[in-house]
Design a protein around this motif. Structure first.
Motif, PDB file in Angstrom:
ATOM      1  N   HIS A  99      11.872  -1.349  -4.165  1.00  0.00           N
ATOM      2  CA  HIS A  99      12.053  -2.580  -4.503  1.00  0.00           C
ATOM      3  C   HIS A  99      13.016  -4.111  -3.685  1.00  0.00           C
ATOM      4  O   HIS A  99      12.776  -5.033  -3.475  1.00  0.00           O
ATOM      5  CB  HIS A  99      12.443  -2.826  -5.955  1.00  0.00           C
ATOM      6  CG  HIS A  99      12.524  -3.951  -7.076  1.00  0.00           C
ATOM      7  ND1 HIS A  99      13.333  -4.642  -7.340  1.00  0.00           N
ATOM      8  CD2 HIS A  99      11.418  -3.900  -7.810  1.00  0.00           C
ATOM      9  CE1 HIS A  99      13.161  -5.408  -7.958  1.00  0.00           C
ATOM     10  NE2 HIS A  99      11.692  -5.406  -8.120  1.00  0.00           N
ATOM     11  N   ASN A 100      14.048  -4.376  -3.714  1.00  0.00           N
ATOM     12  CA  ASN A 100      15.362  -4.305  -3.192  1.00  0.00           C
ATOM     13  C   ASN A 100      14.657  -5.315  -1.908  1.00  0.00           C
ATOM     14  O   ASN A 100      14.718  -6.851  -1.309  1.00  0.00           O
ATOM     15  CB  ASN A 100      16.534  -4.414  -3.524  1.00  0.00           C
ATOM     16  CG  ASN A 100      16.746  -4.351  -4.957  1.00  0.00           C
ATOM     17  OD1 ASN A 100      17.030  -4.962  -5.989  1.00  0.00           O
ATOM     18  ND2 ASN A 100      18.068  -3.152  -4.879  1.00  0.00           N
ATOM     19  N   TYR A 101      14.103  -4.149  -1.104  1.00  0.00           N
ATOM     20  CA  TYR A 101      13.700  -4.392   0.416  1.00  0.00           C
ATOM     21  C   TYR A 101      12.522  -5.481   0.810  1.00  0.00           C
ATOM     22  O   TYR A 101      12.837  -6.440   0.852  1.00  0.00           O
ATOM     23  CB  TYR A 101      13.363  -2.844   0.845  1.00  0.00           C
ATOM     24  CG  TYR A 101      13.054  -3.138   2.534  1.00  0.00           C
ATOM     25  CD1 TYR A 101      13.560  -3.727   3.681  1.00  0.00           C
ATOM     26  CD2 TYR A 101      11.339  -3.459   2.819  1.00  0.00           C
ATOM     27  CE1 TYR A 101      13.461  -3.371   4.706  1.00  0.00           C
ATOM     28  CE2 TYR A 101      11.706  -3.137   3.997  1.00  0.00           C
ATOM     29  CZ  TYR A 101      11.790  -3.829   4.990  1.00  0.00           C
ATOM     30  OH  TYR A 101      11.480  -4.129   6.607  1.00  0.00           O
ATOM     31  N   VAL A 102      11.353  -4.898   0.112  1.00  0.00           N
ATOM     32  CA  VAL A 102      10.239  -5.342   0.000  1.00  0.00           C
ATOM     33  C   VAL A 102      10.626  -6.771  -0.916  1.00  0.00           C
ATOM     34  O   VAL A 102      10.014  -8.117  -0.606  1.00  0.00           O
ATOM     35  CB  VAL A 102       9.479  -4.804  -0.403  1.00  0.00           C
ATOM     36  CG1 VAL A 102       9.069  -3.681  -0.129  1.00  0.00           C
ATOM     37  CG2 VAL A 102       9.087  -4.477  -1.775  1.00  0.00           C
ATOM     38  N   LYS A 103      11.836  -7.342  -2.155  1.00  0.00           N
ATOM     39  CA  LYS A 103      11.651  -8.516  -2.429  1.00  0.00           C
ATOM     40  C   LYS A 103      12.184  -9.684  -2.087  1.00  0.00           C
ATOM     41  O   LYS A 103      11.771 -10.382  -1.737  1.00  0.00           O
ATOM     42  CB  LYS A 103      12.029  -8.444  -3.889  1.00  0.00           C
ATOM     43  CG  LYS A 103      13.342  -9.492  -4.837  1.00  0.00           C
ATOM     44  CD  LYS A 103      13.274  -9.473  -5.854  1.00  0.00           C
ATOM     45  CE  LYS A 103      13.639 -10.301  -7.023  1.00  0.00           C
ATOM     46  NZ  LYS A 103      14.225  -9.763  -7.914  1.00  0.00           N
ATOM     47  N   GLU A 104      13.729  -8.718  -0.702  1.00  0.00           N
ATOM     48  CA  GLU A 104      13.828  -9.543  -0.231  1.00  0.00           C
ATOM     49  C   GLU A 104      12.928 -10.308   1.213  1.00  0.00           C
ATOM     50  O   GLU A 104      12.484 -11.530   1.777  1.00  0.00           O
ATOM     51  CB  GLU A 104      15.125  -8.765   1.079  1.00  0.00           C
ATOM     52  CG  GLU A 104      16.044  -8.678  -0.119  1.00  0.00           C
ATOM     53  CD  GLU A 104      17.070  -7.847   0.562  1.00  0.00           C
ATOM     54  OE1 GLU A 104      17.310  -7.539   1.966  1.00  0.00           O
ATOM     55  OE2 GLU A 104      18.024  -7.651  -0.094  1.00  0.00           O
ATOM     56  N   LYS A 105      12.021  -9.749   1.271  1.00  0.00           N
ATOM     57  CA  LYS A 105      10.431  -9.913   2.289  1.00  0.00           C
ATOM     58  C   LYS A 105       9.843 -10.959   1.584  1.00  0.00           C
ATOM     59  O   LYS A 105       8.538 -10.929   2.212  1.00  0.00           O
ATOM     60  CB  LYS A 105       9.797  -8.239   2.657  1.00  0.00           C
ATOM     61  CG  LYS A 105      10.844  -7.764   3.962  1.00  0.00           C
ATOM     62  CD  LYS A 105       9.928  -6.699   4.194  1.00  0.00           C
ATOM     63  CE  LYS A 105       9.588  -6.548   5.023  1.00  0.00           C
ATOM     64  NZ  LYS A 105       9.217  -7.055   6.682  1.00  0.00           N
ATOM     65  N   GLY A 106      10.054 -11.380   0.672  1.00  0.00           N
ATOM     66  CA  GLY A 106       8.731 -12.059  -0.309  1.00  0.00           C
ATOM     67  C   GLY A 106       8.173 -11.623  -0.786  1.00  0.00           C
ATOM     68  O   GLY A 106       6.635 -12.620  -1.311  1.00  0.00           O
ATOM     69  N   CYS A 107       7.920 -10.278  -1.205  1.00  0.00           N
ATOM     70  CA  CYS A 107       6.971  -9.594  -2.117  1.00  0.00           C
ATOM     71  C   CYS A 107       6.536  -9.988  -3.481  1.00  0.00           C
ATOM     72  O   CYS A 107       8.045  -9.436  -4.117  1.00  0.00           O
ATOM     73  CB  CYS A 107       6.312  -7.850  -1.886  1.00  0.00           C
ATOM     74  SG  CYS A 107       5.884  -7.476  -0.039  1.00  0.00           S
ATOM     75  N   ASN A 108       5.672 -10.358  -4.058  1.00  0.00           N
ATOM     76  CA  ASN A 108       5.550 -10.751  -5.648  1.00  0.00           C
ATOM     77  C   ASN A 108       5.481  -9.006  -6.331  1.00  0.00           C
ATOM     78  O   ASN A 108       6.227  -9.711  -7.608  1.00  0.00           O
ATOM     79  CB  ASN A 108       4.352 -11.690  -5.509  1.00  0.00           C
ATOM     80  CG  ASN A 108       4.703 -13.002  -5.122  1.00  0.00           C
ATOM     81  OD1 ASN A 108       6.018 -13.301  -4.990  1.00  0.00           O
ATOM     82  ND2 ASN A 108       3.715 -13.024  -4.757  1.00  0.00           N
ATOM     83  N   SER A 109       4.779  -8.683  -5.447  1.00  0.00           N
ATOM     84  CA  SER A 109       4.316  -6.805  -6.364  1.00  0.00           C
ATOM     85  C   SER A 109       4.504  -6.307  -5.662  1.00  0.00           C
ATOM     86  O   SER A 109       4.748  -5.500  -4.747  1.00  0.00           O
ATOM     87  CB  SER A 109       2.904  -7.214  -7.082  1.00  0.00           C
ATOM     88  OG  SER A 109       2.458  -7.524  -6.153  1.00  0.00           O
ATOM     89  N   MET A 110       4.590  -4.893  -6.122  1.00  0.00           N
ATOM     90  CA  MET A 110       4.357  -3.451  -6.061  1.00  0.00           C
ATOM     91  C   MET A 110       3.235  -2.610  -6.155  1.00  0.00           C
ATOM     92  O   MET A 110       3.314  -3.123  -7.772  1.00  0.00           O
ATOM     93  CB  MET A 110       5.956  -3.096  -6.176  1.00  0.00           C
ATOM     94  CG  MET A 110       6.754  -3.123  -5.037  1.00  0.00           C
ATOM     95  SD  MET A 110       8.799  -2.712  -5.219  1.00  0.00           S
ATOM     96  CE  MET A 110       8.090  -1.044  -4.948  1.00  0.00           C
ATOM     97  N   GLU A 111       2.091  -1.996  -5.581  1.00  0.00           N
ATOM     98  CA  GLU A 111       1.667  -1.026  -6.047  1.00  0.00           C
ATOM     99  C   GLU A 111       1.123   0.118  -5.388  1.00  0.00           C
ATOM    100  O   GLU A 111       1.597   0.142  -4.382  1.00  0.00           O
ATOM    101  CB  GLU A 111      -0.160  -2.039  -6.453  1.00  0.00           C
ATOM    102  CG  GLU A 111      -0.676  -2.480  -4.679  1.00  0.00           C
ATOM    103  CD  GLU A 111      -1.427  -3.684  -5.115  1.00  0.00           C
ATOM    104  OE1 GLU A 111      -2.854  -3.399  -4.635  1.00  0.00           O
ATOM    105  OE2 GLU A 111      -1.358  -4.821  -5.765  1.00  0.00           O
ATOM    106  N   LEU A 112      -0.074   1.347  -5.948  1.00  0.00           N
ATOM    107  CA  LEU A 112       0.407   2.528  -5.609  1.00  0.00           C
ATOM    108  C   LEU A 112      -0.574   3.209  -5.932  1.00  0.00           C
ATOM    109  O   LEU A 112      -1.413   2.380  -6.850  1.00  0.00           O
ATOM    110  CB  LEU A 112       1.449   3.148  -5.366  1.00  0.00           C
ATOM    111  CG  LEU A 112       3.019   3.380  -6.331  1.00  0.00           C
ATOM    112  CD1 LEU A 112       1.632   4.710  -7.788  1.00  0.00           C
ATOM    113  CD2 LEU A 112       3.602   3.990  -6.422  1.00  0.00           C
ATOM    114  N   ASN A 113      -1.363   4.216  -5.042  1.00  0.00           N
ATOM    115  CA  ASN A 113      -2.350   4.513  -6.290  1.00  0.00           C
ATOM    116  C   ASN A 113      -1.821   5.947  -6.264  1.00  0.00           C
ATOM    117  O   ASN A 113      -0.580   7.037  -5.256  1.00  0.00           O
ATOM    118  CB  ASN A 113      -3.225   5.552  -4.756  1.00  0.00           C
ATOM    119  CG  ASN A 113      -4.129   4.080  -4.943  1.00  0.00           C
ATOM    120  OD1 ASN A 113      -4.645   3.297  -6.426  1.00  0.00           O
ATOM    121  ND2 ASN A 113      -4.368   3.460  -3.860  1.00  0.00           N
ATOM    122  N   THR A 114      -2.007   7.417  -7.123  1.00  0.00           N
ATOM    123  CA  THR A 114      -1.287   8.909  -7.300  1.00  0.00           C
ATOM    124  C   THR A 114      -2.760   9.001  -7.871  1.00  0.00           C
ATOM    125  O   THR A 114      -3.369   8.821  -8.165  1.00  0.00           O
ATOM    126  CB  THR A 114      -0.277   8.457  -8.289  1.00  0.00           C
ATOM    127  OG1 THR A 114       0.657   9.626  -8.647  1.00  0.00           O
ATOM    128  CG2 THR A 114      -0.715   7.828 -10.189  1.00  0.00           C
TER     129      THR A 114
END
Length: 141
Positions: A99-114
């Motif tokens: 979460h912290n890594y992708v936020k620093e890269k400017g991402c607004n969201s995280m998603e996935l499939n399970t």
């Protein structure tokens, strides 16, 4: 124990193939996984791992893109922690790090499939703040 979370270079993706093989319960051969990751490494992909000393014990792929409905996003793929490392809070720490890594890269969201039948993962992702927004449909060609 002290674990390290890090992004590995795409030239080192061979390190994660054994874990992805375990995740897929050997449904995809090691040879085919190697071929696919040789192609993946040239795409918009990064790989995060959990290291216990020099041993890879957890993995997830990170696909970066821009979605029309949320902007810059990351899709987690092949999230896997070896069974003997589970239920120790390591998954939560890994998700927090990602979460912290992708936020620093400017991402607004995280998603996935399970997978539908993977109930333990559903509970885990709910506890991590994920919501179900839809269904993932698949058709083989």
């Amino acid at each position: 124990m002290s674990y390290q979370f890090k992004i590995i270079p795409n030239t080192d993706l061979d390190l994660i193939i054994p874990l992805v093989y375990e995740l897929n319960e050997s449904k995809v051969s090691l040879t085919l996984l190697k071929e696919r990751f040789d192609e993946i490494k040239n795409q918009n992909y990064e790989c995060a791992v959990i290291l216990d000393d020099a041993i890879v014990v957890g993995v997830t792929g990170l696909w970066f893109c821009t979605r029309h409905y949320v902007g810059k996003a990351v899709e987690l793929d092949h999230v896997y922690i070896r069974p003997n490392y589970r239920n120790q809070g390591l998954g939560k720490k890994f998700m927090d790090w990602i979460h912290n890594y992708v936020k620093e890269k400017g991402c607004n969201s995280m998603e996935l499939n399970t997978y539908v039948q993977n109930y333990p993962s559903h509970k885990f992702y709910y506890n991590e703040g994920y919501e179900i927004w839809g269904y993932h449909f698949f058709r083989n060609i």
